[in-house]
Design an enzyme around this catalytic site. Sequence first.
Site, PDB file in Angstrom:
ATOM      1  N   ARG A   1     -21.965  17.706 -38.180  1.00 35.61           N
ATOM      2  CA  ARG A   1     -23.225  17.965 -37.460  1.00 35.61           C
ATOM      3  C   ARG A   1     -23.107  17.621 -35.968  1.00 35.61           C
ATOM      4  NH1 ARG A   1     -23.109  19.904 -41.393  1.00 35.61           N
ATOM      5  NH2 ARG A   1     -24.337  19.643 -43.271  1.00 35.61           N
TER       6      ARG A   1
ATOM      7  N   SER B   1     -32.920  18.341 -43.981  1.00 37.38           N
ATOM      8  CA  SER B   1     -32.492  16.941 -44.117  1.00 37.38           C
ATOM      9  C   SER B   1     -32.828  16.153 -42.855  1.00 37.38           C
ATOM     10  CB  SER B   1     -30.982  16.867 -44.347  1.00 37.38           C
ATOM     11  OG  SER B   1     -30.676  17.468 -45.574  1.00 37.38           O
TER      12      SER B   1
ATOM     13  N   GLU C   1     -30.469  13.301 -38.497  1.00 35.07           N
ATOM     14  CA  GLU C   1     -29.803  14.591 -38.257  1.00 35.07           C
ATOM     15  C   GLU C   1     -30.698  15.442 -37.356  1.00 35.07           C
ATOM     16  OE1 GLU C   1     -27.983  16.425 -41.733  1.00 35.07           O
ATOM     17  OE2 GLU C   1     -28.610  18.395 -41.031  1.00 35.07           O
TER      18      GLU C   1
HETATM   19  C1  LIG Z   1     -35.808  24.104 -45.326  1.00 29.52           C
HETATM   20  C2  LIG Z   1     -34.678  23.763 -44.389  1.00 29.52           C
HETATM   21  C3  LIG Z   1     -33.377  23.715 -44.877  1.00 29.52           C
HETATM   22  C4  LIG Z   1     -32.318  23.389 -44.021  1.00 29.52           C
HETATM   23  N1  LIG Z   1     -31.059  23.340 -44.534  1.00 29.52           N
HETATM   24  C5  LIG Z   1     -30.023  23.016 -43.715  1.00 29.52           C
HETATM   25  C6  LIG Z   1     -28.687  22.956 -44.230  1.00 29.52           C
HETATM   26  O1  LIG Z   1     -28.427  23.206 -45.399  1.00 29.52           O
HETATM   27  N2  LIG Z   1     -27.700  22.616 -43.365  1.00 29.52           N
HETATM   28  C7  LIG Z   1     -27.934  22.339 -42.043  1.00 29.52           C
HETATM   29  O2  LIG Z   1     -26.989  22.048 -41.306  1.00 29.52           O
HETATM   30  N3  LIG Z   1     -29.187  22.396 -41.536  1.00 29.52           N
HETATM   31  C8  LIG Z   1     -30.231  22.724 -42.330  1.00 29.52           C
HETATM   32  N4  LIG Z   1     -31.505  22.770 -41.820  1.00 29.52           N
HETATM   33  C9  LIG Z   1     -31.750  22.395 -40.404  1.00 29.52           C
HETATM   34  C10 LIG Z   1     -31.781  23.580 -39.418  1.00 29.52           C
HETATM   35  O3  LIG Z   1     -32.231  24.746 -40.035  1.00 29.52           O
HETATM   36  C11 LIG Z   1     -30.425  23.848 -38.790  1.00 29.52           C
HETATM   37  O4  LIG Z   1     -29.953  22.690 -38.157  1.00 29.52           O
HETATM   38  C12 LIG Z   1     -30.486  25.000 -37.774  1.00 29.52           C
HETATM   39  O5  LIG Z   1     -29.166  25.382 -37.494  1.00 29.52           O
HETATM   40  C13 LIG Z   1     -31.208  24.655 -36.473  1.00 29.52           C
HETATM   41  O6  LIG Z   1     -31.323  25.853 -35.706  1.00 29.52           O
HETATM   42  P1  LIG Z   1     -32.608  26.169 -34.817  1.00 29.52           P
HETATM   43  O7  LIG Z   1     -32.369  27.450 -34.118  1.00 29.52           O
HETATM   44  O8  LIG Z   1     -33.841  26.085 -35.636  1.00 29.52           O
HETATM   45  O9  LIG Z   1     -32.549  24.965 -33.803  1.00 29.52           O
HETATM   46  P2  LIG Z   1     -33.789  24.269 -33.082  1.00 29.52           P
HETATM   47  O10 LIG Z   1     -34.513  23.432 -34.077  1.00 29.52           O
HETATM   48  O11 LIG Z   1     -34.574  25.240 -32.312  1.00 29.52           O
HETATM   49  O12 LIG Z   1     -33.006  23.319 -32.078  1.00 29.52           O
HETATM   50  C14 LIG Z   1     -32.188  22.282 -32.542  1.00 29.52           C
HETATM   51  C15 LIG Z   1     -31.414  21.716 -31.346  1.00 29.52           C
HETATM   52  O13 LIG Z   1     -30.522  22.714 -30.876  1.00 29.52           O
HETATM   53  C16 LIG Z   1     -30.790  23.027 -29.517  1.00 29.52           C
HETATM   54  N5  LIG Z   1     -30.577  24.468 -29.361  1.00 29.52           N
HETATM   55  C17 LIG Z   1     -31.150  25.484 -30.044  1.00 29.52           C
HETATM   56  N6  LIG Z   1     -30.664  26.663 -29.619  1.00 29.52           N
HETATM   57  C18 LIG Z   1     -29.765  26.387 -28.649  1.00 29.52           C
HETATM   58  C19 LIG Z   1     -28.930  27.177 -27.802  1.00 29.52           C
HETATM   59  N7  LIG Z   1     -28.904  28.512 -27.861  1.00 29.52           N
HETATM   60  N8  LIG Z   1     -28.142  26.536 -26.903  1.00 29.52           N
HETATM   61  C20 LIG Z   1     -28.131  25.183 -26.810  1.00 29.52           C
HETATM   62  N9  LIG Z   1     -28.902  24.386 -27.568  1.00 29.52           N
HETATM   63  C21 LIG Z   1     -29.707  24.983 -28.485  1.00 29.52           C
HETATM   64  C22 LIG Z   1     -32.222  22.580 -29.256  1.00 29.52           C
HETATM   65  O14 LIG Z   1     -32.416  22.232 -27.898  1.00 29.52           O
HETATM   66  C23 LIG Z   1     -32.313  21.362 -30.169  1.00 29.52           C
HETATM   67  O15 LIG Z   1     -31.774  20.254 -29.508  1.00 29.52           O
HETATM   68  C24 LIG Z   1     -32.578  23.106 -42.652  1.00 29.52           C
HETATM   69  C25 LIG Z   1     -33.894  23.164 -42.168  1.00 29.52           C
HETATM   70  C26 LIG Z   1     -34.935  23.491 -43.025  1.00 29.52           C
HETATM   71  C27 LIG Z   1     -36.330  23.556 -42.478  1.00 29.52           C
END
Ligand SMILES: Cc1cc2nc3c(=O)[nH]c(=O)nc-3n(C[C@H](O)[C@H](O)[C@H](O)COP(=O)(O)OP(=O)(O)OC[C@H]3O[C@@H](n4cnc5c(N)ncnc54)[C@H](O)[C@@H]3O)c2cc1C
Length: 311
Positions: A164, A217, A307
């Site tokens: 992560r 998580s 996380e």
């Molecule tokens: C139901 C559920 C299940 C999930 N299961 C998993 C799983 O199995 N495994 C896992 O790893 N995660 C899981 N997640 C967590 C999450 O979905 C992931 O971490 C996902 O990859 C985050 O992406 P996001 O675009 O939503 O990021 P955001 O929440 O929008 O941002 C997260 C971070 O990344 C930064 N960021 C976003 N986009 C960019 C970019 N283009 N450039 C630079 N920084 C950026 C943001 O500034 C922030 O700091 C889950 C979440 C939920 C709600």
Amino acid sequence: MIKIETGLSLRDFSTFRIGGEVAGLVRIKNEEDLQAFFQLINKEKRDFFILGGGSNVLFRDDYWHRLVAKIENDQKLVFKNEKIICGAGVTLAKLVNYAYEEGLTGLEWAVGIPGTVGGAIRGNAGAFGGQMADSVEQVVAWEWKEGVVKKRTFLYQDCRFGYRESLFKEEKNFLIWEVKLSLNFGKKEAIRKRMAELLMQRKKTQPKLNQFPSLGSIFKNPMAPKEIIALFEKEKQTKVKNHKVPAGWLIEKCKLKGQRIGDAQVSQLQANFIVNLGQAKANEVQQLITLIKEKVWQEFRIQLEEEIEIC
Ligand SMILES: Cc1cc2nc3c(=O)[nH]c(=O)nc-3n(C[C@H](O)[C@H](O)[C@H](O)COP(=O)(O)OP(=O)(O)OC[C@H]3O[C@@H](n4cnc5c(N)ncnc54)[C@H](O)[C@@H]3O)c2cc1C
């Protein structure tokens, strides 16, 4: 020409449905938008935050003075010379489905994970033994430093991927823009079957997002001492990897499933999830996080680490 949208609540941009009003939000769809955004930031000396799908960030409840740059370059998704090239604003769901349609294997583990490819690269998202880093060949990101913005290309070995973790998470001054992924050809039917199995497993073990808003998580799986690993392996009849035990198992052992502060609750189904029962506030979630960390420390002398990102 970019537009600053005002009067918005971050609640509507988070899978947790938590967050207060934000000063402004700009949708970044292409390089012109991005350049204009950075010009604005420099000119007005504004603080900003990069947002993908909002599935890994806990926004606070009070007013946010920062500008949000919502990454929406979701038009580029091509398969060329045996590589997928994908905009950071593409959803992980769309990418996984595209890979399947092209008969490419290697991303099945990501089925059911919300958010964008940019967010997944930054946090090296992973599940069921797979992770983004396994397929990354190259990442294109914008670096901003002292008012100057520069486009840079990083090869896999420069991305410093870990559990992560990545360079982009460590350094905090990169905006991930585009990725090149390397996947193998597979049998379409086998890919479909694996995706269906993993989706089913998710449904059985995780609360449904549309019913129970969450961020997935809350904690990383921690390294544990030998005796705790032995206890876990005996109870679950399975071997741990890299000396890590599931955070959810530790939380469950502390009898915290169902524990509630306001409308924030430790999920009854998956103890490493906190769910929003309706009107949860960020500070209630934070109190619950503190309580979980304290209990796990008291019981196991293990320090849990978030996380999710708390803003
Ligand atoms: C139901 C559920 C299940 C999930 N299961 C998993 C799983 O199995 N495994 C896992 O790893 N995660 C899981 N997640 C967590 C999450 O979905 C992931 O971490 C996902 O990859 C985050 O992406 P996001 O675009 O939503 O990021 P955001 O929440 O929008 O941002 C997260 C971070 O990344 C930064 N960021 C976003 N986009 C960019 C970019 N283009 N450039 C630079 N920084 C950026 C943001 O500034 C922030 O700091 C889950 C979440 C939920 C709600």
